[in-house]
Design an enzyme around this catalytic site. Structure first.
Site, PDB file in Angstrom:
ATOM      1  CG  ASP A 162       2.599  -5.073   2.331  1.00 16.09           C
ATOM      2  OD1 ASP A 162       3.836  -5.206   2.305  1.00 16.09           O
ATOM      3  OD2 ASP A 162       2.037  -3.982   2.547  1.00 16.09           O
TER       4      ASP A 162
ATOM      5  CG  ASN B 276      -0.235  -0.085   2.504  1.00 17.52           C
ATOM      6  OD1 ASN B 276       0.522   0.826   2.845  1.00 17.52           O
ATOM      7  ND2 ASN B 276      -0.412  -1.164   3.233  1.00 17.52           N
TER       8      ASN B 276
HETATM    9  P1  ADP Z   1      -4.173  -6.090  -2.428  1.00 22.05           P
HETATM   10  O1  ADP Z   1      -4.211  -5.162  -1.247  1.00 22.05           O
HETATM   11  O2  ADP Z   1      -3.332  -5.554  -3.572  1.00 22.05           O
HETATM   12  O3  ADP Z   1      -5.523  -6.563  -2.839  1.00 22.05           O
HETATM   13  P2  ADP Z   1      -3.636  -8.601  -0.973  1.00 22.05           P
HETATM   14  O4  ADP Z   1      -2.352  -9.050  -0.370  1.00 22.05           O
HETATM   15  O5  ADP Z   1      -4.773  -8.329  -0.052  1.00 22.05           O
HETATM   16  O6  ADP Z   1      -3.283  -7.330  -1.903  1.00 22.05           O
HETATM   17  O7  ADP Z   1      -4.121  -9.686  -2.013  1.00 22.05           O
HETATM   18  C1  ADP Z   1      -3.564  -9.907  -3.279  1.00 22.05           C
HETATM   19  C2  ADP Z   1      -3.600 -11.383  -3.594  1.00 22.05           C
HETATM   20  O8  ADP Z   1      -2.456 -12.009  -2.996  1.00 22.05           O
HETATM   21  C3  ADP Z   1      -4.816 -12.116  -3.038  1.00 22.05           C
HETATM   22  O9  ADP Z   1      -5.282 -13.031  -4.015  1.00 22.05           O
HETATM   23  C4  ADP Z   1      -4.233 -12.867  -1.843  1.00 22.05           C
HETATM   24  O10 ADP Z   1      -4.958 -14.032  -1.545  1.00 22.05           O
HETATM   25  C5  ADP Z   1      -2.860 -13.193  -2.385  1.00 22.05           C
HETATM   26  N1  ADP Z   1      -1.859 -13.614  -1.387  1.00 22.05           N
HETATM   27  C6  ADP Z   1      -1.872 -13.447  -0.036  1.00 22.05           C
HETATM   28  N2  ADP Z   1      -0.750 -13.962   0.496  1.00 22.05           N
HETATM   29  C7  ADP Z   1       0.000 -14.467  -0.532  1.00 22.05           C
HETATM   30  C8  ADP Z   1       1.244 -15.150  -0.632  1.00 22.05           C
HETATM   31  N3  ADP Z   1       1.988 -15.407   0.438  1.00 22.05           N
HETATM   32  N4  ADP Z   1       1.678 -15.520  -1.873  1.00 22.05           N
HETATM   33  C9  ADP Z   1       0.955 -15.244  -2.974  1.00 22.05           C
HETATM   34  N5  ADP Z   1      -0.227 -14.617  -2.943  1.00 22.05           N
HETATM   35  C10 ADP Z   1      -0.708 -14.224  -1.742  1.00 22.05           C
END
Ligand code: ADP
Length: 184
Positions: free
Chosen positions: A41, A31
């Protein structure tokens, strides 16, 4: 693992945890604060350790308002196997008529450009914006893939691009979109 070829670049789409990637660089869906968060993140900062946040704090000194949506910065990768981390900020979904597709494209394009400028040849992306930021995966997948294709056709410098999806349903959306776009 699903493989596609775009010009000389391999595109590999798979299920996995991006913190386990051993590519030259992984992309963080951050973010604008760059101070960490939840989702991918949080996972990257937790597993990578404090040196990542320390460098983000330094970068913020040059970006007092935070990193604008669609732009990308790079840091060390701490304890992770990938060599570097590119942090980018995807758009928050707000119905789709507030520039979301263009901003989402920018996250992929600018991350790839950052990789190219640093001679990084393999890169792993998560599904940017489709978690907490609420971008529908069905719409994000073709937009992400179009941005990747635009980059490959205009810049042609990355050997392998991985899309690392966390959910089976996301994997199907990206694979279906790739089959439609690349037909191989
Ligand atoms: P944003 O705020 O950009 O939406 P998020 O982290 O909430 O980012 O989600 C983006 C995508 O990453 C979602 O599909 C989430 O399930 C996925 N995600 C979460 N943790 C991991 C991980 N360790 N590796 C890969 N993808 C992940």
């Amino acid at each position: 693992m699903y493989e596609f070829k775009i010009k000389n670049t391999r595109l590999k789409i798979k299920l996995g945890d991006i913190t386990d990637e051993e590519t030259d660089v992984i992309v963080n869906a951050a973010n604008s604060s760059l101070m960490g968060g939840r989702g991918v993140d949080g996972a990257i900062h937790k597993k990578g350790g404090p040196s990542i946040l320390a460098e983000c704090i330094e970068i913020r000194k040059t970006l007092p308002m935070g990193l604008p949506t669609g732009e990308a910065v790079m840091t060390n990768s701490g304890l992770l196997k990938a060599k570097r981390i590119i942090h980018t900020v995807g758009p928050v979904w707000n119905g789709g008529s507030h520039g979301e597709p263009e901003l989402l494209k920018n996250t992929y394009f600018n991350s790839l450009l950052m990789a190219k400028r640093n001679s990084l040849k393999t890169i792993s992306f998560p599904s940017i914006s489709t978690g907490a930021f609420g971008y529908p995966v069905k719409l994000a997948a073709p937009t992400a893939l179009n941005a990747i294709a635009d980059f490959v056709y205009s810049e042609d410098s990355i050997d392998t691009i991985f899309l690392v999806l966390f959910h089976e349903s996301d994997l199907s959306e990206y694979v279906n979109a790739a089959k439609n776009l690349f037909k191989n």
